[in-house]
Design a protein around this motif. Sequence first.
Motif, PDB file in Angstrom:
ATOM      1  N   THR A 107     -49.129  74.070  35.622  1.00 44.13           N
ATOM      2  CA  THR A 107     -50.303  74.460  34.831  1.00 44.13           C
ATOM      3  C   THR A 107     -51.251  73.292  34.620  1.00 44.13           C
ATOM      4  OG1 THR A 107     -49.032  74.128  32.813  1.00 44.13           O
ATOM      5  CG2 THR A 107     -49.168  76.365  33.651  1.00 44.13           C
ATOM      6  N   TYR A 108     -50.711  72.092  34.429  1.00 45.41           N
ATOM      7  CA  TYR A 108     -51.597  70.954  34.195  1.00 45.41           C
ATOM      8  C   TYR A 108     -52.424  70.625  35.439  1.00 45.41           C
ATOM      9  CZ  TYR A 108     -48.240  67.910  36.605  1.00 45.41           C
ATOM     10  OH  TYR A 108     -47.424  67.343  37.534  1.00 45.41           O
ATOM     11  N   LEU A 151     -56.439  70.612  35.408  1.00 43.41           N
ATOM     12  CA  LEU A 151     -57.146  69.398  35.822  1.00 43.41           C
ATOM     13  C   LEU A 151     -58.104  69.669  36.982  1.00 43.41           C
ATOM     14  CD1 LEU A 151     -54.416  66.608  35.583  1.00 43.41           C
ATOM     15  CD2 LEU A 151     -56.453  66.870  34.180  1.00 43.41           C
ATOM     16  N   LEU A 152     -57.681  70.492  37.915  1.00 39.02           N
ATOM     17  CA  LEU A 152     -58.565  70.837  39.030  1.00 39.02           C
ATOM     18  C   LEU A 152     -59.776  71.620  38.543  1.00 39.02           C
ATOM     19  CD1 LEU A 152     -55.983  71.720  41.810  1.00 39.02           C
ATOM     20  CD2 LEU A 152     -57.641  69.853  41.852  1.00 39.02           C
ATOM     21  N   ALA A 189     -51.901  80.502  36.186  1.00 38.23           N
ATOM     22  CA  ALA A 189     -50.739  79.665  36.513  1.00 38.23           C
ATOM     23  C   ALA A 189     -49.539  80.043  35.646  1.00 38.23           C
ATOM     24  CB  ALA A 189     -51.081  78.194  36.327  1.00 38.23           C
ATOM     25  N   ARG A 190     -49.777  80.327  34.375  1.00 35.05           N
ATOM     26  CA  ARG A 190     -48.676  80.747  33.500  1.00 35.05           C
ATOM     27  C   ARG A 190     -48.103  82.091  33.932  1.00 35.05           C
ATOM     28  NH1 ARG A 190     -50.523  79.054  27.388  1.00 35.05           N
ATOM     29  NH2 ARG A 190     -50.081  76.854  27.639  1.00 35.05           N
ATOM     30  N   ARG A 191     -48.958  83.006  34.341  1.00 38.30           N
ATOM     31  CA  ARG A 191     -48.462  84.312  34.793  1.00 38.30           C
ATOM     32  C   ARG A 191     -47.651  84.171  36.075  1.00 38.30           C
ATOM     33  NH1 ARG A 191     -52.189  88.712  35.785  1.00 38.30           N
ATOM     34  NH2 ARG A 191     -50.282  89.924  35.701  1.00 38.30           N
ATOM     35  N   ILE A 192     -48.059  83.293  36.962  1.00 41.54           N
ATOM     36  CA  ILE A 192     -47.300  83.046  38.194  1.00 41.54           C
ATOM     37  C   ILE A 192     -45.940  82.460  37.846  1.00 41.54           C
ATOM     38  CG2 ILE A 192     -47.183  81.616  40.270  1.00 41.54           C
ATOM     39  CD1 ILE A 192     -50.264  81.919  40.450  1.00 41.54           C
ATOM     40  N   ASN A 193     -45.914  81.498  36.935  1.00 37.33           N
ATOM     41  CA  ASN A 193     -44.655  80.849  36.555  1.00 37.33           C
ATOM     42  C   ASN A 193     -43.703  81.788  35.839  1.00 37.33           C
ATOM     43  OD1 ASN A 193     -45.493  78.492  37.703  1.00 37.33           O
ATOM     44  ND2 ASN A 193     -46.151  77.572  35.788  1.00 37.33           N
TER      45      ASN A 193
END
Length: 175
Positions: free
Chosen positions: A57-58, A62-63, A120-124
């Motif tokens: 997620t970071y 950042l991107l 990203a959280r949903r993917i994780n």
Amino acid sequence: MGRSKEQIGRHCPFCGAIVVEGEYFCRSCHKRFTDQSELDAPSTTQPDTYVVSVRRTYVSVLLSFAGVGLGQFYNGDTLKGLAFFLAFIAVSFNVVTTQYQTLLFYGIWLMALGEALWSARRINRYERPFGGGSSYLLYGMLAVYGLVVALHFLTGEPTLAYLGRVFPAVKLGMG
């Protein structure tokens, strides 16, 4: 030595693989958990072992902080990344004009940041499918952004005012 929580007997109810505390899905069989109490179910089958690709997620945030749309490209959302990038460029270079230009400029940037984090959280958590890799546009956009920054440091062109149109963090830093 004490044993970690993941070795005490928390097993996937579907395949029996060891599950780390706080996980939302089994890394072996890829099935999602709906109830944490079902993690202690015994199983007699041997689990398959392979690694699931997850998003950091970071890195995604950042991107997106560096360039609008990059976090979406990192998460594999090519169309979302293009939509955020094109909308941002249209507002930044006055293709779309309104009395709320600055609000729209920073609004698109913040929406891209939030969406990259959320995606990203949903993917994780395995709530959303992930194709297994970043969009190829991520590498192209990073190369273009890198060239623009390298040109600025080597020649002084483009100016900081121009960089502020491409990189929202630069414009925010300029005041």
